[in-house]
Design a protein around this motif. Structure first.
Motif, PDB file in Angstrom:
ATOM      1  N   PRO A   4       0.818  -1.210   0.000  1.00  0.00           N
ATOM      2  CA  PRO A   4       0.000   0.000   0.000  1.00  0.00           C
ATOM      3  C   PRO A   4       0.855   1.266   0.000  1.00  0.00           C
ATOM      4  CG  PRO A   4      -0.740  -1.575   1.668  1.00  0.00           C
ATOM      5  CD  PRO A   4       0.594  -2.033   1.180  1.00  0.00           C
ATOM      6  N   GLU A   6       0.160   5.426   0.591  1.00  0.00           N
ATOM      7  CA  GLU A   6      -0.798   6.468   0.946  1.00  0.00           C
ATOM      8  C   GLU A   6      -0.417   7.806   0.332  1.00  0.00           C
ATOM      9  OE1 GLU A   6       0.026   4.018   4.772  1.00  0.00           O
ATOM     10  OE2 GLU A   6       1.184   5.011   3.197  1.00  0.00           O
ATOM     11  N   CYS A  22      -5.147   5.643  -1.117  1.00  0.00           N
ATOM     12  CA  CYS A  22      -4.197   4.547  -0.966  1.00  0.00           C
ATOM     13  C   CYS A  22      -4.281   3.670  -2.203  1.00  0.00           C
ATOM     14  CB  CYS A  22      -4.519   3.737   0.277  1.00  0.00           C
ATOM     15  SG  CYS A  22      -3.525   2.238   0.484  1.00  0.00           S
ATOM     16  N   MET A  30      -9.231  -3.672   2.660  1.00  0.00           N
ATOM     17  CA  MET A  30      -8.323  -2.581   2.999  1.00  0.00           C
ATOM     18  C   MET A  30      -8.802  -1.886   4.265  1.00  0.00           C
ATOM     19  SD  MET A  30      -6.065  -2.637   0.577  1.00  0.00           S
ATOM     20  CE  MET A  30      -5.239  -1.065   0.828  1.00  0.00           C
ATOM     21  N   TRP A  32      -7.884   1.508   7.179  1.00  0.00           N
ATOM     22  CA  TRP A  32      -7.140   2.691   7.598  1.00  0.00           C
ATOM     23  C   TRP A  32      -6.984   2.639   9.112  1.00  0.00           C
ATOM     24  CZ3 TRP A  32      -4.754   6.114   4.466  1.00  0.00           C
ATOM     25  CH2 TRP A  32      -5.168   6.195   3.135  1.00  0.00           C
ATOM     26  N   SER A  46     -12.525   0.345   7.552  1.00  0.00           N
ATOM     27  CA  SER A  46     -12.092  -0.707   6.639  1.00  0.00           C
ATOM     28  C   SER A  46     -13.201  -1.023   5.652  1.00  0.00           C
ATOM     29  CB  SER A  46     -11.667  -1.965   7.393  1.00  0.00           C
ATOM     30  OG  SER A  46     -12.740  -2.497   8.132  1.00  0.00           O
ATOM     31  N   ILE A  66     -15.188   5.639   4.014  1.00  0.00           N
ATOM     32  CA  ILE A  66     -14.218   4.853   3.257  1.00  0.00           C
ATOM     33  C   ILE A  66     -14.890   4.350   1.991  1.00  0.00           C
ATOM     34  CG2 ILE A  66     -14.743   2.684   4.459  1.00  0.00           C
ATOM     35  CD1 ILE A  66     -11.741   2.000   4.259  1.00  0.00           C
ATOM     36  N   ARG A  68     -13.840   2.705  -2.312  1.00  0.00           N
ATOM     37  CA  ARG A  68     -12.771   2.173  -3.147  1.00  0.00           C
ATOM     38  C   ARG A  68     -13.172   2.185  -4.610  1.00  0.00           C
ATOM     39  NH1 ARG A  68     -11.103  -3.252  -0.852  1.00  0.00           N
ATOM     40  NH2 ARG A  68      -9.647  -3.187  -2.608  1.00  0.00           N
ATOM     41  N   CYS A  92      -2.483   3.050   5.696  1.00  0.00           N
ATOM     42  CA  CYS A  92      -3.318   2.181   4.892  1.00  0.00           C
ATOM     43  C   CYS A  92      -2.757   0.761   5.004  1.00  0.00           C
ATOM     44  CB  CYS A  92      -3.282   2.655   3.438  1.00  0.00           C
ATOM     45  SG  CYS A  92      -4.203   1.631   2.294  1.00  0.00           S
TER      46      CYS A  92
END
Length: 120
Positions: A4, A6, A22, A30, A32, A46, A66, A68, A92
């Motif tokens: 990872p 960041e 990240c 994933m 944080w 997460s 969060i 993605r 991350c």
């Protein structure tokens, strides 16, 4: 190997917003985490590989989000209504599978961290 990386940290005034990013390859969950001065590193949020499940620490619920984008191998942490207590190095981390948890022990891959400083 998953590694990872960041980005997006910086200095922001209390009440402001910041977005961390990240990048990490692999079909992994994933998370944080953050390490504040004088405290142990703690879970923040997460997300599973599918993005269908997310988890938050009580201290950030309703303020942090969060998300993605798997097409970009990226995970984001949108931080709103930042408080002085949010000042920390944010890390991350990636799991070995598509799942995500709140426990550090489930994340074998870690980034170098990015500093977030909230000023009054």
């Amino acid at each position: 190997q998953v590694q990872p990386v960041e980005s997006g940290g910086g200095l922001v005034q209390a009440g402001g917003s910041l977005r961390l990013a990240c990048t990490a390859s692999g079909r992994t969950g994933m998370g944080w985490f953050r390490h504040a001065p004088g405290k142990e590193r703690a879970f923040v949020a997460s997300i599973t590989w599918s993005g269908l499940n997310t988890y938050y620490a009580d201290s950030v619920k309703g303020r942090f989000t969060i998300s993605r984008d798997n097409a970009k191998n990226s995970v984001y942490l949108q931080m709103n209504s930042l408080q002085l207590a949010d000042t920390a190095v944010y890390y991350c981390a990636a799991t070995r599978s598509g799942g995500a948890t709140t426990r550090e022990m489930d994340y074998p891959y870690w980034g170098q961290g990015t500093q977030v400083t909230v000023s009054s």
